[in-house]
Scaffold this active site. Structure first.
Site, short mmCIF file in Angstrom:
data_model
loop_
_atom_site.label_atom_id
_atom_site.label_comp_id
_atom_site.label_asym_id
_atom_site.label_seq_id
_atom_site.Cartn_x
_atom_site.Cartn_y
_atom_site.Cartn_z
N GLU A 1 0.81 -1.21 0.00
CA GLU A 1 0.00 0.00 0.00
C GLU A 1 0.84 1.26 0.00
O GLU A 1 2.02 1.26 0.36
CB GLU A 1 -0.97 0.00 1.16
CG GLU A 1 -0.28 -0.16 2.47
CD GLU A 1 -1.28 -0.42 3.59
OE1 GLU A 1 -2.40 -0.87 3.31
OE2 GLU A 1 -0.91 -0.15 4.73
N CYS B 1 3.87 8.05 1.40
CA CYS B 1 4.55 6.95 2.09
C CYS B 1 4.60 5.76 1.14
O CYS B 1 3.57 5.21 0.75
CB CYS B 1 3.76 6.63 3.34
SG CYS B 1 4.52 5.34 4.29
N CYS C 1 8.47 -8.33 4.89
CA CYS C 1 9.82 -7.90 5.30
C CYS C 1 10.47 -9.05 6.03
O CYS C 1 9.81 -9.76 6.79
CB CYS C 1 9.74 -6.67 6.21
SG CYS C 1 11.35 -6.07 6.75
N CYS D 1 10.84 -7.33 13.03
CA CYS D 1 10.77 -6.52 14.25
C CYS D 1 9.53 -6.95 15.04
O CYS D 1 8.48 -7.23 14.45
CB CYS D 1 10.73 -5.04 13.91
SG CYS D 1 12.18 -4.51 13.00
N CYS E 1 5.97 -5.13 14.56
CA CYS E 1 5.60 -4.69 13.22
C CYS E 1 4.82 -5.79 12.50
O CYS E 1 5.30 -6.91 12.38
CB CYS E 1 6.85 -4.33 12.43
SG CYS E 1 6.51 -3.98 10.69
N GLY F 1 8.05 -2.96 4.08
CA GLY F 1 9.36 -3.44 3.66
C GLY F 1 10.53 -2.63 4.17
O GLY F 1 10.38 -1.52 4.67
N GLU F 2 11.71 -3.22 4.08
CA GLU F 2 12.95 -2.55 4.47
C GLU F 2 13.68 -2.11 3.20
O GLU F 2 14.22 -2.95 2.46
CB GLU F 2 13.81 -3.53 5.30
CG GLU F 2 15.26 -3.10 5.52
CD GLU F 2 15.42 -1.69 6.07
OE1 GLU F 2 14.81 -1.36 7.10
OE2 GLU F 2 16.17 -0.90 5.44
N SER G 1 13.84 5.35 5.27
CA SER G 1 13.81 4.90 6.65
C SER G 1 14.33 3.47 6.73
O SER G 1 13.92 2.61 5.96
CB SER G 1 12.36 4.95 7.16
OG SER G 1 12.26 4.32 8.42
N SER H 1 15.17 3.78 12.41
CA SER H 1 14.18 3.24 13.34
C SER H 1 14.92 2.68 14.54
O SER H 1 15.35 1.53 14.54
CB SER H 1 13.38 2.14 12.65
OG SER H 1 12.61 2.71 11.61
N LEU H 2 15.07 3.49 15.57
CA LEU H 2 15.90 3.10 16.71
C LEU H 2 15.09 2.33 17.76
O LEU H 2 15.42 1.21 18.11
CB LEU H 2 16.55 4.35 17.30
CG LEU H 2 17.66 4.08 18.31
CD1 LEU H 2 18.85 3.40 17.67
CD2 LEU H 2 18.10 5.38 18.99
N HIS H 3 14.09 2.95 18.30
CA HIS H 3 13.10 2.33 19.20
C HIS H 3 13.61 1.88 20.57
O HIS H 3 12.83 1.38 21.38
CB HIS H 3 12.42 1.11 18.55
CG HIS H 3 11.92 1.35 17.17
ND1 HIS H 3 11.18 2.45 16.82
CD2 HIS H 3 12.06 0.63 16.02
CE1 HIS H 3 10.88 2.39 15.53
NE2 HIS H 3 11.41 1.31 15.02
N ASN I 1 1.06 1.62 17.04
CA ASN I 1 -0.24 1.39 16.44
C ASN I 1 -0.60 -0.08 16.61
O ASN I 1 0.04 -0.95 16.02
CB ASN I 1 -0.20 1.76 14.96
CG ASN I 1 -1.58 1.77 14.38
OD1 ASN I 1 -2.47 2.44 14.88
ND2 ASN I 1 -1.76 1.02 13.33
N CYS J 1 -0.89 1.78 7.89
CA CYS J 1 -0.44 0.91 6.81
C CYS J 1 -0.92 -0.53 6.92
O CYS J 1 -0.86 -1.12 7.98
CB CYS J 1 1.08 0.90 6.83
SG CYS J 1 1.77 1.10 5.25
N1 SAH Z 1 11.63 -1.01 7.31
C1 SAH Z 1 11.83 0.38 7.50
C2 SAH Z 1 10.75 1.25 6.90
C3 SAH Z 1 9.32 0.78 7.05
S1 SAH Z 1 8.69 0.78 8.66
C4 SAH Z 1 12.04 0.70 8.96
O1 SAH Z 1 11.84 -0.17 9.78
O2 SAH Z 1 12.45 1.82 9.23
C5 SAH Z 1 8.32 2.51 8.93
C6 SAH Z 1 8.25 2.88 10.41
O3 SAH Z 1 7.06 2.35 11.03
C7 SAH Z 1 9.42 2.35 11.18
O4 SAH Z 1 9.95 3.33 12.03
C8 SAH Z 1 8.78 1.23 11.99
O5 SAH Z 1 9.52 0.94 13.12
C9 SAH Z 1 7.41 1.81 12.29
N2 SAH Z 1 6.43 0.81 12.73
C10 SAH Z 1 6.32 -0.46 12.36
N3 SAH Z 1 5.28 -1.06 13.00
C11 SAH Z 1 4.71 -0.12 13.79
C12 SAH Z 1 3.60 -0.12 14.68
N4 SAH Z 1 2.84 -1.18 14.86
N5 SAH Z 1 3.31 1.03 15.34
C13 SAH Z 1 4.07 2.13 15.13
N6 SAH Z 1 5.13 2.19 14.29
C14 SAH Z 1 5.46 1.07 13.63
FE1 SF4 Z 2 10.71 -4.64 8.44
FE2 SF4 Z 2 10.66 -2.04 9.15
FE3 SF4 Z 2 8.74 -3.76 9.94
FE4 SF4 Z 2 11.17 -3.99 10.96
S1 SF4 Z 2 9.79 -2.23 11.21
S2 SF4 Z 2 9.90 -5.69 10.23
S3 SF4 Z 2 12.44 -3.46 9.22
S4 SF4 Z 2 9.17 -3.11 7.86
#
Ligand code: SAH
Ligand code: SF4
Length: 371
Positions: free
Chosen positions: A97, A110, A117, A121, A124, A171-172, A203, A225-227, A303, A346
């Site tokens: 999407e 976006c 992916c 993570c 995600c 995706g990454e 990202s 994406s540090l977290h 989310n 998304c």
């Molecule tokens: N793979 C890349 C880009 C796509 S994810 C990455 O990880 O950076 C885009 C952003 O959405 C990233 O910062 C990811 O950590 C965040 N994200 C993924 N799942 C999420 C969720 N359930 N709630 C909030 N942010 C989320």
């Molecule tokens: Fe892949 Fe980004 Fe989701 Fe991690 S947060 S699983 S790198 S899409």
């Protein structure tokens, strides 16, 4: 008669398009003409290209095509957010999407880079679906093309329909390196979309060696994406951290910034999960961790999606975390949701469309609210 696969010109970046024209015995400037027709005027056929000779048009017709990705659905939210579900090639009914978020003078698209992916993570839903396949350059730039065309015939002199792109869909992007670079080159090229390099952001969850490669190839803006403020926690949330720990990631960020031709900052994304990475101590730890990096911090309330096992923190908790970082001197934004009525977080519709167990509900929208 055998069916010869036509070359899809939509996904060819300038150099490859020129190469292609030269390989069929045509002059370089023809490639520029065709590129402008495709990306600035939205041409879908060679017939439309009135400043290209009839003979050349017929020749191109025979060997190439301009084919955007198939749009399964388009929805427009009451707040102006637009969302597309796009079916990728390959017959597996794989969808991704794309979401467009207008905000004042800005309209941020976006863009997705992969179906699924592989990096898994823990928070995600795209990760939960596993890796299906990489998008082609045409499928990546095609998302920009479709978004602009949704406003009517493309007009290079009209208002800009997409001002910013963030590679934050499914995706990454660094795991699909060449196609993503090709598409981003087109986004920024004067004969294509002409976007500023400050307005095209990649990202990544931290594919360190590819960050070094990226700066050799483009100068887009970078979001990480540090977290988590330490390796122990990040290993749990972002498994690729076990391979490329935080110190190596931050070193790669410094290298990236140092090798850009202008002064820029990194955007640090920090998805906030209640009771996991949102306490005050962690905010202080993060402030110390990032002290030497030119960066801005973007807090993303988690989310939720079914069986995720995580919850988003209360607004108060998020604000407290934000304040600690702001007091330490950082610019900190908190993302707000957009397009709720069309599930623009998304993946929601992709999940419904395909298979409920594959629901991906990433939080990608999104206006940033200044602290
Ligand atoms: N793979 C890349 C880009 C796509 S994810 C990455 O990880 O950076 C885009 C952003 O959405 C990233 O910062 C990811 O950590 C965040 N994200 C993924 N799942 C999420 C969720 N359930 N709630 C909030 N942010 C989320
Ligand atoms: Fe892949 Fe980004 Fe989701 Fe991690 S947060 S699983 S790198 S899409």
């Amino acid at each position: 008669m055998t069916d010869i696969k036509k070359v899809n010109l939509l996904g060819l970046p300038p150099e490859k398009l020129i190469e292609f024209f030269e390989s069929i015995g045509e002059k370089k400037f023809r490639a520029t003409q065709v590129m402008k027709w495709i990306h600035q005027k939205g041409a879908e056929s060679f017939e439309e290209m009135t400043d290209v000779s009839k003979a050349l048009r017929a020749k191109l017709e025979g060997i190439c095509e301009i084919r955007g990705p198939e749009v399964v659905s388009q929805e427009i939210s009451t707040d102006g957010t637009r969302k597309w579900i796009i079916r990728t090639e390959g017959g597996n009914n794989d969808c991704v999407e794309t979401v467009l978020i207008p905000d004042g003078n800005r309209a941020t698209l976006c863009v997705s880079s992969q179906v699924g992916c592989s990096l898994d993570c823990s928070f995600c839903s795209t990760g939960k679906q596993g890796f299906n396949r990489n998008l082609t350059p045409a499928e990546i730039i095609g998302q920009v093309w479709i978004a602009i065309k949704s406003f009517g015939p493309m007009d290079p002199n009209g208002p800009r329909r997409v001002t910013n792109v963030v590679m934050m869909g499914m995706g990454e992007p660094l795991m699909n390196f060449e196609p993503v670079v090709d598409a981003m080159v087109l986004m920024m090229h004067d004969h294509a979309y002409g976007m500023s390099k400050r307005r095209v952001t990649l990202s990544t969850s931290g594919v360190v060696p590819k960050i070094y490669e990226l700066v050799k190839r483009t100068d887009v803006s970078l979001a990480i994406s540090l977290h988590a403020p330490n390796d122990a926690l990040r290993n749990e949330l972002v498994p690729i951290n076990k391979k490329y720990p935080i110190a190596e990631l931050l070193e790669a960020c410094q290298h990236y910034l140092a090798n850009l031709p202008d002064k820029r900052h990194i955007t640090i994304e920090y998805t906030m999960m209640s009771g996991v990475n949102d306490n005050e101590e962690q905010a202080h730890e993060l402030a110390i961790l990032l002290k030497d990096l030119e960066c801005k911090i973007n807090l993303i309330p988690f989310n939720p999606f079914p069986n995720s096992g995580y919850e988003k923190p209360s607004n108060n908790r998020t604000r407290r975390f934000q304040k600690i970082l702001a007091d330490a001197g950082y610019t900190v934004t908190v993302r707000t949701t957009r397009g709720d009525d069309i599930d623009a977080a998304c993946g929601q519709l992709v999940g419904d469309f395909q298979d409920k167990t594959r629901r991906s509900q990433k939080y990608i929208e999104l206006r940033e609210v200044k602290s």
